[in-house]
Design an enzyme around this catalytic site. Sequence first.
Site, PDB file in Angstrom:
ATOM      1  N   GLY A 150       0.823  -1.204   0.000  1.00 15.79           N
ATOM      2  CA  GLY A 150       0.000   0.000   0.000  1.00 15.79           C
ATOM      3  C   GLY A 150       0.855   1.252   0.000  1.00 15.79           C
ATOM      4  O   GLY A 150       2.092   1.202  -0.003  1.00 15.79           O
ATOM      5  N   VAL A 194      -8.519  12.859  -0.548  1.00 16.50           N
ATOM      6  CA  VAL A 194      -9.290  13.684  -1.460  1.00 16.50           C
ATOM      7  C   VAL A 194      -8.385  14.445  -2.418  1.00 16.50           C
ATOM      8  O   VAL A 194      -8.799  14.807  -3.528  1.00 16.50           O
ATOM      9  CB  VAL A 194     -10.197  14.665  -0.676  1.00 16.50           C
ATOM     10  CG1 VAL A 194      -9.368  15.718   0.046  1.00 16.50           C
ATOM     11  CG2 VAL A 194     -11.219  15.322  -1.588  1.00 16.50           C
ATOM     12  N   LEU A 217       0.309  -8.926  -8.082  1.00 19.91           N
ATOM     13  CA  LEU A 217       0.696  -7.934  -9.091  1.00 19.91           C
ATOM     14  C   LEU A 217       1.362  -6.723  -8.429  1.00 19.91           C
ATOM     15  O   LEU A 217       2.390  -6.237  -8.900  1.00 19.91           O
ATOM     16  CB  LEU A 217      -0.521  -7.490  -9.891  1.00 19.91           C
ATOM     17  CG  LEU A 217      -0.258  -6.389 -10.933  1.00 19.91           C
ATOM     18  CD1 LEU A 217       0.803  -6.848 -11.943  1.00 19.91           C
ATOM     19  CD2 LEU A 217      -1.545  -5.979 -11.637  1.00 19.91           C
ATOM     20  N   LYS A 272     -10.561   8.152  12.449  1.00 15.65           N
ATOM     21  CA  LYS A 272     -11.956   7.703  12.455  1.00 15.65           C
ATOM     22  C   LYS A 272     -12.241   6.674  13.551  1.00 15.65           C
ATOM     23  O   LYS A 272     -13.405   6.347  13.809  1.00 15.65           O
ATOM     24  CB  LYS A 272     -12.317   7.144  11.081  1.00 15.65           C
ATOM     25  CG  LYS A 272     -12.308   8.207   9.994  1.00 15.65           C
ATOM     26  CD  LYS A 272     -12.485   7.622   8.606  1.00 15.65           C
ATOM     27  CE  LYS A 272     -12.500   8.720   7.553  1.00 15.65           C
ATOM     28  NZ  LYS A 272     -11.235   9.508   7.521  1.00 15.65           N
TER      29      LYS A 272
END
Length: 339
Positions: free
Chosen positions: A20, A188, A47, A140
Amino acid sequence: MSPTSLNLDGKVILVTGGTGSFGRRFCDAVLSRWKPRKLIVYSRDELKQHDMQIELREKFDAETVGRTRFFIGDVRDRQRLTLALRGVDIVIHAAALKQVPAAEYNPSECIHTNVLGAENVVWACLSNGVKSVVALSTDKACNPINLYGATKLASDKTFVAANNLSGDIGTRFSVVRYGNVMGSRGSVAPFFKRLIDQGATKLPITDARMTRFWITLDQGVDFVLSSLEIMRGGEVFVPKIPSMTVVDLAKVMAPDLPHEIVGVRPGEKLHEVMVSADDARQTVELADRYVIEPSFVEYTRKAFGPADGAKRVPEDFSYASDSNSDWLTPDALRAMLAG
């Protein structure tokens, strides 16, 4: 937030979710600064592992790349994790399902990865006598209103309580909690950039009042490494980082584009909190971070105190993105985006 005396030379380190955004940057940092005996990337996408191996060969010499290992596996698979963690000294747990709307629509999948996966990591670490474990969390997880946040809160509690299970094994578990990562896949900012590059005539804004904490990938990696350096087991480390409104972010990225208010997504907050007023009773402040101490300690542990430069926060303290005293200026945001 950079580590000052941490030495990972000769260590065996495993990163879950290592392909990641965080995992890739973390591996780059470790290989650039130290000579670990092995750096193991544990993830389920072959991959992405293949692509990451190519990237590492382009950045580092053969000897450095030779210290890396790529292990296909899922944190849902306890047996596979237990095999992968043989001989490992340090675990950085970054694997998670993170998309808020996807978690709302697929709750059982999120629970299996984020909650049961955390339990599997704890079990496998204890089974193999891993020395230190740092689990990545999210803003969160504090006072959660969506399933993703709730699963990460459960994960945080699992890792904190795991210290009480380690006994003479001696494994120590801590948690790092921070906000939106500038430039990561779920942020974002890349979404806005993609719209701008595609010639959008306006940018969608969920709510003009919305604020968020912001941190760069490099800052996040350094914060994890510095937390690994000072961890004692059971803490939740929270960095002092700036806030900015989503509207101001859009204005910096595209000054001439108008905004369209599209409404708050399911499970989304107007403002994020990283230390709640209820957490304040266990929270101390250091120069560059807050430390939420564990509520229950059934193992040998020295709390952070005045000798460490720590001081108790006020009882009514909370650390939220809308009441933060540190706000990103447009120039500072441009520098973060450029980095």
